[in-house]
Design a protein around this motif. Structure first.
Motif, PDB file in Angstrom:
ATOM      1  N   SER A 168       0.842  -1.194   0.000  1.00  0.00           N
ATOM      2  CA  SER A 168       0.000   0.000   0.000  1.00  0.00           C
ATOM      3  C   SER A 168       0.877   1.244   0.000  1.00  0.00           C
ATOM      4  O   SER A 168       2.054   1.190   0.388  1.00  0.00           O
ATOM      5  CB  SER A 168      -0.934   0.018   1.213  1.00  0.00           C
ATOM      6  N   ILE A 169       0.281   2.352  -0.412  1.00  0.00           N
ATOM      7  CA  ILE A 169       0.995   3.618  -0.439  1.00  0.00           C
ATOM      8  C   ILE A 169       0.016   4.743  -0.138  1.00  0.00           C
ATOM      9  O   ILE A 169      -1.114   4.743  -0.622  1.00  0.00           O
ATOM     10  CB  ILE A 169       1.675   3.827  -1.812  1.00  0.00           C
ATOM     11  N   ALA A 218       3.587   9.275   0.239  1.00  0.00           N
ATOM     12  CA  ALA A 218       4.180   8.067  -0.351  1.00  0.00           C
ATOM     13  C   ALA A 218       4.666   7.077   0.695  1.00  0.00           C
ATOM     14  O   ALA A 218       5.544   6.263   0.416  1.00  0.00           O
ATOM     15  CB  ALA A 218       5.324   8.422  -1.306  1.00  0.00           C
ATOM     16  N   ASN A 219       4.113   7.134   1.881  1.00  0.00           N
ATOM     17  CA  ASN A 219       4.444   6.145   2.900  1.00  0.00           C
ATOM     18  C   ASN A 219       3.971   4.775   2.430  1.00  0.00           C
ATOM     19  O   ASN A 219       2.838   4.634   1.954  1.00  0.00           O
ATOM     20  CB  ASN A 219       3.772   6.521   4.208  1.00  0.00           C
ATOM     21  N   THR A 220       4.819   3.766   2.547  1.00  0.00           N
ATOM     22  CA  THR A 220       4.488   2.452   1.999  1.00  0.00           C
ATOM     23  C   THR A 220       4.469   1.365   3.068  1.00  0.00           C
ATOM     24  O   THR A 220       5.056   1.509   4.144  1.00  0.00           O
ATOM     25  CB  THR A 220       5.496   2.048   0.914  1.00  0.00           C
ATOM     26  N   ARG A 221       3.828   0.286   2.710  1.00  0.00           N
ATOM     27  CA  ARG A 221       3.746  -0.901   3.567  1.00  0.00           C
ATOM     28  C   ARG A 221       3.741  -2.111   2.661  1.00  0.00           C
ATOM     29  O   ARG A 221       3.126  -2.074   1.587  1.00  0.00           O
ATOM     30  CB  ARG A 221       2.482  -0.839   4.417  1.00  0.00           C
ATOM     31  N   ILE A 274       6.035  -0.452  -4.523  1.00  0.00           N
ATOM     32  CA  ILE A 274       4.831   0.277  -4.901  1.00  0.00           C
ATOM     33  C   ILE A 274       5.195   1.757  -5.019  1.00  0.00           C
ATOM     34  O   ILE A 274       5.991   2.280  -4.223  1.00  0.00           O
ATOM     35  CB  ILE A 274       3.696   0.056  -3.879  1.00  0.00           C
ATOM     36  N   SER A 275       4.638   2.407  -6.013  1.00  0.00           N
ATOM     37  CA  SER A 275       4.901   3.824  -6.201  1.00  0.00           C
ATOM     38  C   SER A 275       3.649   4.488  -6.768  1.00  0.00           C
ATOM     39  O   SER A 275       2.727   3.806  -7.216  1.00  0.00           O
ATOM     40  CB  SER A 275       6.088   4.044  -7.140  1.00  0.00           C
ATOM     41  N   GLY A 309       1.333   4.281  10.489  1.00  0.00           N
ATOM     42  CA  GLY A 309       1.595   2.968  11.060  1.00  0.00           C
ATOM     43  C   GLY A 309       0.372   2.092  11.205  1.00  0.00           C
ATOM     44  O   GLY A 309       0.465   0.982  11.720  1.00  0.00           O
ATOM     45  N   SER A 310      -0.757   2.568  10.726  1.00  0.00           N
ATOM     46  CA  SER A 310      -2.003   1.835  10.921  1.00  0.00           C
ATOM     47  C   SER A 310      -2.013   0.524  10.161  1.00  0.00           C
ATOM     48  O   SER A 310      -1.609   0.451   9.000  1.00  0.00           O
ATOM     49  CB  SER A 310      -3.183   2.688  10.480  1.00  0.00           C
ATOM     50  N   SER A 311      -2.525  -0.520  10.807  1.00  0.00           N
ATOM     51  CA  SER A 311      -2.649  -1.828  10.168  1.00  0.00           C
ATOM     52  C   SER A 311      -3.827  -1.860   9.198  1.00  0.00           C
ATOM     53  O   SER A 311      -3.988  -2.821   8.445  1.00  0.00           O
ATOM     54  CB  SER A 311      -2.826  -2.908  11.230  1.00  0.00           C
ATOM     55  N   TYR A 312      -4.639  -0.810   9.214  1.00  0.00           N
ATOM     56  CA  TYR A 312      -5.792  -0.781   8.317  1.00  0.00           C
ATOM     57  C   TYR A 312      -5.372  -0.816   6.846  1.00  0.00           C
ATOM     58  O   TYR A 312      -6.117  -1.281   6.002  1.00  0.00           O
ATOM     59  CB  TYR A 312      -6.639   0.463   8.575  1.00  0.00           C
ATOM     60  N   TYR A 313      -4.159  -0.305   6.564  1.00  0.00           N
ATOM     61  CA  TYR A 313      -3.722  -0.278   5.173  1.00  0.00           C
ATOM     62  C   TYR A 313      -3.559  -1.677   4.593  1.00  0.00           C
ATOM     63  O   TYR A 313      -3.578  -1.843   3.379  1.00  0.00           O
ATOM     64  CB  TYR A 313      -2.410   0.500   5.038  1.00  0.00           C
ATOM     65  N   SER A 314      -3.392  -2.679   5.412  1.00  0.00           N
ATOM     66  CA  SER A 314      -3.260  -4.047   4.922  1.00  0.00           C
ATOM     67  C   SER A 314      -4.544  -4.843   5.076  1.00  0.00           C
ATOM     68  O   SER A 314      -4.557  -6.045   4.810  1.00  0.00           O
ATOM     69  CB  SER A 314      -2.124  -4.759   5.646  1.00  0.00           C
TER      70      SER A 314
END
Length: 127
Positions: A48-49, A54-57, A68-69, A104-109
């Protein structure tokens, strides 16, 4: 509303690379993610981004191989995949949530947090 259209999938040999694209139309989402689903398996998070910083996970299985970009001007999200293996064979989906969270949220995954989905693009890794 957000519309997402993926492209770039195909057949590739193990060890090779592929780049997936996701063109966004409508409203600009606060973030975007890539998910994949292999035959007989649940759909899983890949990367995710966040749009503005542009913070990524990444899921552990792709760290160091996938990147990812996003391109603000083209309003597109990309997934650069290197060193592909048979385990990467799947339908890859681009998705976007209707809101964003702390970096830092786990929601992005969490696919349940994503409201907009593309139709998917098939990636097959085979010799």
């Amino acid at each position: 509303q957000v519309q997402l259209v993926e492209s770039g999938g195909g057949l590739v040999q193990p060890g090779n690379s592929l780049r997936l694209s996701c063109v966004v139309s409508g409203s600009t989402p606060g973030a975007a993610g890539w998910f994949r689903q292999s035959p007989g398996k649940e759909r899983e998070f890949v990367a995710s981004i966040r749009w503005f910083d542009a913070n990524t996970r990444y899921v552990d299985a792709v760290k160091g191989r996938f990147t990812i970009s996003r391109d603000r001007a083209k309003k597109a999200v990309y997934l650069h995949m290197n060193s592909l293996t048979h385990d990467d064979t799947a339908v890859y989906y681009c998705a976007a949530p209707s809101r964003t969270w702390n970096s830092g949220s786990s929601y992005y995954s969490d696919q349940l947090k994503y409201d907009y989905w593309g139709q998917g693009t098939q990636v097959t890794v085979s010799s």
